[in-house]
Structures are given as C-alpha cells and as structure tokens.
Design a protein around this motif. Structure first.
Motif, PDB file in Angstrom:
ATOM      1  N   ARG A  10       0.838  -1.205   0.000  1.00 29.39           N
ATOM      2  CA  ARG A  10       0.000   0.000   0.000  1.00 29.39           C
ATOM      3  C   ARG A  10       0.868   1.249   0.000  1.00 29.39           C
ATOM      4  O   ARG A  10       0.576   2.222  -0.699  1.00 29.39           O
ATOM      5  CB  ARG A  10      -0.926   0.011   1.206  1.00 29.39           C
ATOM      6  CG  ARG A  10      -1.934   1.169   1.135  1.00 29.39           C
ATOM      7  CD  ARG A  10      -2.754   1.280   2.352  1.00 29.39           C
ATOM      8  NE  ARG A  10      -1.888   1.620   3.480  1.00 29.39           N
ATOM      9  CZ  ARG A  10      -2.309   1.899   4.692  1.00 29.39           C
ATOM     10  NH1 ARG A  10      -3.593   1.846   4.958  1.00 29.39           N
ATOM     11  NH2 ARG A  10      -1.481   2.198   5.652  1.00 29.39           N
ATOM     12  N   ASP A  11       1.969   1.221   0.748  1.00 26.63           N
ATOM     13  CA  ASP A  11       2.885   2.366   0.754  1.00 26.63           C
ATOM     14  C   ASP A  11       3.468   2.602  -0.638  1.00 26.63           C
ATOM     15  O   ASP A  11       3.576   3.748  -1.082  1.00 26.63           O
ATOM     16  CB  ASP A  11       4.012   2.152   1.759  1.00 26.63           C
ATOM     17  CG  ASP A  11       3.545   2.252   3.198  1.00 26.63           C
ATOM     18  OD1 ASP A  11       2.425   2.772   3.434  1.00 26.63           O
ATOM     19  OD2 ASP A  11       4.292   1.800   4.088  1.00 26.63           O
ATOM     20  N   THR A  17       0.834   4.099  -2.885  1.00 26.04           N
ATOM     21  CA  THR A  17       0.646   5.511  -2.559  1.00 26.04           C
ATOM     22  C   THR A  17       1.781   6.345  -3.143  1.00 26.04           C
ATOM     23  O   THR A  17       1.552   7.417  -3.706  1.00 26.04           O
ATOM     24  CB  THR A  17       0.564   5.700  -1.032  1.00 26.04           C
ATOM     25  OG1 THR A  17      -0.520   4.919  -0.532  1.00 26.04           O
ATOM     26  CG2 THR A  17       0.353   7.155  -0.667  1.00 26.04           C
ATOM     27  N   GLN A  18       3.006   5.843  -3.044  1.00 24.92           N
ATOM     28  CA  GLN A  18       4.163   6.575  -3.559  1.00 24.92           C
ATOM     29  C   GLN A  18       4.119   6.727  -5.068  1.00 24.92           C
ATOM     30  O   GLN A  18       4.515   7.766  -5.604  1.00 24.92           O
ATOM     31  CB  GLN A  18       5.457   5.881  -3.154  1.00 24.92           C
ATOM     32  CG  GLN A  18       5.779   6.027  -1.686  1.00 24.92           C
ATOM     33  CD  GLN A  18       7.006   5.215  -1.281  1.00 24.92           C
ATOM     34  OE1 GLN A  18       7.625   4.544  -2.101  1.00 24.92           O
ATOM     35  NE2 GLN A  18       7.339   5.264  -0.002  1.00 24.92           N
ATOM     36  N   ILE A  19       3.626   5.705  -5.777  1.00 28.66           N
ATOM     37  CA  ILE A  19       3.582   5.809  -7.241  1.00 28.66           C
ATOM     38  C   ILE A  19       2.322   6.528  -7.704  1.00 28.66           C
ATOM     39  O   ILE A  19       2.158   6.792  -8.888  1.00 28.66           O
ATOM     40  CB  ILE A  19       3.696   4.436  -7.938  1.00 28.66           C
ATOM     41  CG1 ILE A  19       2.521   3.530  -7.595  1.00 28.66           C
ATOM     42  CG2 ILE A  19       5.023   3.787  -7.622  1.00 28.66           C
ATOM     43  CD1 ILE A  19       2.487   2.239  -8.394  1.00 28.66           C
ATOM     44  N   GLY A  20       1.442   6.852  -6.777  1.00 32.01           N
ATOM     45  CA  GLY A  20       0.270   7.642  -7.096  1.00 32.01           C
ATOM     46  C   GLY A  20      -0.878   6.864  -7.694  1.00 32.01           C
ATOM     47  O   GLY A  20      -1.585   7.369  -8.569  1.00 32.01           O
ATOM     48  N   ASP A  21      -1.073   5.638  -7.241  1.00 29.47           N
ATOM     49  CA  ASP A  21      -2.196   4.825  -7.728  1.00 29.47           C
ATOM     50  C   ASP A  21      -3.253   4.746  -6.630  1.00 29.47           C
ATOM     51  O   ASP A  21      -3.205   3.873  -5.765  1.00 29.47           O
ATOM     52  CB  ASP A  21      -1.701   3.430  -8.101  1.00 29.47           C
ATOM     53  CG  ASP A  21      -2.738   2.610  -8.837  1.00 29.47           C
ATOM     54  OD1 ASP A  21      -3.949   2.903  -8.690  1.00 29.47           O
ATOM     55  OD2 ASP A  21      -2.346   1.669  -9.554  1.00 29.47           O
ATOM     56  N   PRO A  22      -4.225   5.666  -6.656  1.00 27.74           N
ATOM     57  CA  PRO A  22      -5.207   5.707  -5.566  1.00 27.74           C
ATOM     58  C   PRO A  22      -6.112   4.478  -5.519  1.00 27.74           C
ATOM     59  O   PRO A  22      -6.521   4.053  -4.441  1.00 27.74           O
ATOM     60  CB  PRO A  22      -6.012   6.971  -5.837  1.00 27.74           C
ATOM     61  CG  PRO A  22      -5.805   7.269  -7.274  1.00 27.74           C
ATOM     62  CD  PRO A  22      -4.462   6.710  -7.632  1.00 27.74           C
ATOM     63  N   SER A  29      -4.154   1.642  -3.936  1.00 26.89           N
ATOM     64  CA  SER A  29      -4.016   1.978  -2.525  1.00 26.89           C
ATOM     65  C   SER A  29      -5.314   1.706  -1.770  1.00 26.89           C
ATOM     66  O   SER A  29      -5.298   1.171  -0.658  1.00 26.89           O
ATOM     67  CB  SER A  29      -3.619   3.448  -2.379  1.00 26.89           C
ATOM     68  OG  SER A  29      -3.453   3.788  -1.033  1.00 26.89           O
ATOM     69  N   TYR A  30      -6.440   2.046  -2.378  1.00 23.58           N
ATOM     70  CA  TYR A  30      -7.751   1.788  -1.777  1.00 23.58           C
ATOM     71  C   TYR A  30      -7.980   0.283  -1.609  1.00 23.58           C
ATOM     72  O   TYR A  30      -8.407  -0.162  -0.553  1.00 23.58           O
ATOM     73  CB  TYR A  30      -8.849   2.407  -2.638  1.00 23.58           C
ATOM     74  CG  TYR A  30     -10.235   1.999  -2.232  1.00 23.58           C
ATOM     75  CD1 TYR A  30     -10.849   2.567  -1.121  1.00 23.58           C
ATOM     76  CD2 TYR A  30     -10.931   1.030  -2.946  1.00 23.58           C
ATOM     77  CE1 TYR A  30     -12.119   2.176  -0.736  1.00 23.58           C
ATOM     78  CE2 TYR A  30     -12.203   0.634  -2.568  1.00 23.58           C
ATOM     79  CZ  TYR A  30     -12.796   1.215  -1.458  1.00 23.58           C
ATOM     80  OH  TYR A  30     -14.051   0.825  -1.075  1.00 23.58           O
TER      81      TYR A  30
END
Length: 63
Positions: free
Chosen positions: A24-25, A28-33, A36-37
């Motif tokens: 998940r981190d 989040t860092q690569i910007g895939d919401p 991540s959800y």
C-alpha cells in the motif's frame, strides 16, 4: 497443539499484514489511488480476522 497452530496462524497473518502495508505504501508513492484503496480494504479484512482470532483465543482461555 492448538497453541502451536494459533501461534503459526498469528505469524502468517502478521507477515501478510506487513506485506500488504508495504504494498500500500508503494501504491501511494507511485500515485495509484485505486490500488491503494484496494490494499486498504485488504488491511481492513486482515485486521478483522486478527480481532476475530484474538476474541476466539480469549474465549477459549476463559472456558
């Protein structure tokens, strides 16, 4: 015997939890919401399972 199985299960759940948290981190860092959800929902499920196993263990200890 059940104590050994319980300990192994807790270790497996803990390892899975760490893996999903790390994933998940990264999401989040690569910007895939969306990813991540999804991983957050997986963590929620893991936390539910951990709580269920802890409650069962407490019930069996008091019985």
């Amino acid at each position: 015997m059940s104590r050994i199985v319980e300990t192994a299960l807790q270790k497996d759940i803990g390892a899975l939890e760490r893996h999903v948290l790390a994933s998940r981190d990264i999401a989040t860092q690569i910007g895939d919401p969306f990813l991540s959800y999804l991983l957050s929902m997986a963590l929620f499920t893991i936390y539910e399972k951990k709580a269920h196993h802890e409650n069962e263990a407490l019930k069996s200890n008091f019985s």
